[in-house]
Enzyme design. Structure first.
Site, PDB file in Angstrom:
ATOM      1  N   GLN A 143       0.815  -1.220   0.000  1.00  0.00           N
ATOM      2  CA  GLN A 143       0.000   0.000   0.000  1.00  0.00           C
ATOM      3  C   GLN A 143       0.843   1.261   0.000  1.00  0.00           C
ATOM      4  OE1 GLN A 143      -1.500  -1.123   4.082  1.00  0.00           O
ATOM      5  NE2 GLN A 143      -1.510   1.100   4.347  1.00  0.00           N
ATOM      6  N   CYS A 148      -5.062   0.172   3.801  1.00  0.00           N
ATOM      7  CA  CYS A 148      -4.955  -1.230   4.224  1.00  0.00           C
ATOM      8  C   CYS A 148      -6.277  -1.971   4.111  1.00  0.00           C
ATOM      9  CB  CYS A 148      -4.416  -1.318   5.645  1.00  0.00           C
ATOM     10  SG  CYS A 148      -5.444  -0.487   6.881  1.00  0.00           S
ATOM     11  N   HIS A 193      -5.492  -0.973  11.706  1.00  0.00           N
ATOM     12  CA  HIS A 193      -4.946  -1.599  10.498  1.00  0.00           C
ATOM     13  C   HIS A 193      -5.770  -2.828  10.152  1.00  0.00           C
ATOM     14  CE1 HIS A 193      -1.935  -2.278   7.488  1.00  0.00           C
ATOM     15  NE2 HIS A 193      -1.463  -3.391   8.019  1.00  0.00           N
ATOM     16  N   ASN A 242       0.062  -9.205   5.127  1.00  0.00           N
ATOM     17  CA  ASN A 242       0.060  -7.759   5.288  1.00  0.00           C
ATOM     18  C   ASN A 242       0.072  -7.114   3.900  1.00  0.00           C
ATOM     19  OD1 ASN A 242       0.198  -5.210   6.508  1.00  0.00           O
ATOM     20  ND2 ASN A 242       1.730  -5.871   7.994  1.00  0.00           N
TER      21      ASN A 242
END
Length: 449
Positions: A66, A72, A368, A390
């Site tokens: 990102q 996110c 997040h 992630n």
């Protein structure tokens, strides 16, 4: 003046003497000043417990990034969706455009903001609600229900159809100037209301503002495609999908996901949020006609059970958490025991707060969103370690994936999104039938990942 209300030279002398009387304080000072708190508090034995092998694991493809943006929640949502495309067409990797939903989210959030400003024109500008609306009207962040609203209305497209721009990879300038413009428009709307303008006239003003917002977004992000050509080749280099699609057609054909099947489960043990109730958050959303958000509040174990059931069906799980708590970023480790902060400083900092108190006192909230793509079990069959996808690229953690200790899940995971079929029937019925309790706009459950 009463000396107990101010810091005196005697207080400073006492604190200084106590600090330097303990050699461990001096060692800690020297180490932290040179290396920083987390590096010094890092517990190597906990790092050594990490693994790269999982009992249940979903293979996802290349890691996404990102970059310098707060997208996110979009990356996590798209990463759960791309898995379906990869499986359907036997692709080794694939990415959906992250700039595409960013464009529409900024446009829809602007409209949402204007409608809230119009709705609150009777309130003083320094009221808590109006001040809250003005604080961060165009945040990059969001939640699953907001992403669902975007996809339902605008669909998705491959990354090649709307690639990244300088302003999508680093949203700072875009957000700065759009925020300033929205606040200027808010002033003009409120001024017009004070001068007697009708709601109909305010909405006609809004139409002009929205044209300017659209122009700003096209300038920064490019024009979203109305149609695009697709050529996907599978692992054997055979043409797996070919054609011209609109974004909605591509979502229906390639992703083939029933968005209404996926619901948000939260876990917030505060006194004002009893478990087994449904909640929404006042003034939280983006697409006006889609409404706001809807959650059911369950125990951490119930969130885990649903997530594990979905993972066992080879489907990843969107989740939201407070990522920087007890987190070793370089190693990608989320573990309550990975950092020994209290021993380093010599008094309780991490200890003493339970999950509810952290929420009540502003110490923690969802910051997040990521994707659960694997889990390990202990000898008793209980989850012990989770594998996390992630969206920070492949140069951290273990080739871009993180690990999350099960005890950390209990404390810092606040939301998961699962197909409702993985919930017990009574929870599904409750989610669909219960009248939601409306939380304040500033409630921690309204935080944006």
């Amino acid at each position: 003046m009463d000396k107990t209300v101010c810091i005196t030279p005697s207080d400073i002398d006492t604190a200084q003497a106590a600090f330097f009387a303990d050699k461990s304080h001096i060692i800690a000072k020297n180490a932290v000043c040179g290396k920083g708190v987390r590096d010094v508090a890092r517990v190597p034995e906990q790092v050594a417990k990490n693994t790269t092998v999982f009992d249940v694991e979903v293979k996802q493809g290349k890691r996404t990034n990102q970059k310098r943006s707060g997208r996110c929640w979009m990356f996590a949502s798209l990463n759960t969706m791309r898995m379906r495309v990869m499986k359907k067409y036997k692709l080794s990797t694939f990415e959906l455009s992250q700039a595409y939903p960013l464009f529409w989210d900024k446009l829809e959030k602007s409209n949402w903001f204007f409608e809230n400003i119009i709705d609150t024109c009777e309130q003083p500008v320094n009221s808590r609600e109006v001040s809250f609306l003005l604080t961060d009207p165009i945040s990059d962040g969001g939640q699953w229900d907001m992403f669902k609203a975007l996809v339902s209305k605008y669909g998705v497209c491959p990354k090649e159809a709307m690639p990244e721009t300088a302003c999508s990879s680093n949203t700072s300038d875009l957000d700065t100037y759009l925020t300033r413009y929205l606040r200027l428009c808010a002033k003009q709307l409120r001024d017009a209301h004070a001068q007697g303008s009708t709601v109909e006239h305010l909405r006609s003003m809004k139409k002009t503002y929205m044209q300017n917002v659209y122009s700003l977004l096209v300038t920064c992000l490019g024009q979203p495609p109305a149609k695009f050509d697709v050529r996907l080749r599978d692992k054997d280099d055979k043409l797996a999908l070919s054609g011209t699609f609109t974004p909605l057609e591509f979502f229906k054909e390639a992703v083939a996901l029933n968005l209404d099947d996926y619901i948000s489960l939260i876990s917030a043990p505060t006194a004002d949020k009893p478990f087994n109730r449904v909640y929404t958050v006042s003034r939280l959303g983006n697409v006006v006609e889609a409404g706001g958000v809807r959650y059911i509040n369950l125990t951490p174990q119930e969130l885990k059970d649903a997530a594990i059931a979905q993972l066992k069906d080879n489907l990843p799980v969107w989740f939201g958490c407070d990522v920087m708590q007890s987190f070793l970023r370089e190693e990608g480790i989320m573990d309550l025991d990975a950092l020994d902060i209290d021993t380093l400083f010599g008094f309780d900092i991490m200890a003493g707060f339970d999950k509810a108190a952290r929420l009540d006192y502003g110490e923690s909230l969802m910051t997040h969103a990521m994707v659960l793509e694997g889990v390990n079990f202990d000898a008793d069959g209980k989850p012990s370690l989770w594998k996390v996808e992630n969206s920070w690229g492949d140069d951290h953690g273990k080739d871009g994936f993180d690990t999350l200790a099960d005890s950390w899940f209990d404390e810092y995971v606040y939301q998961v999104v699962v197909d409702k079929k993985y919930l017990p029937a009574d929870k599904r019925a409750l989610f669909e039938s219960d009248t939601p309790i409306v939380l304040d706009p500033w409630d921690p459950m309204g935080s944006l990942a």
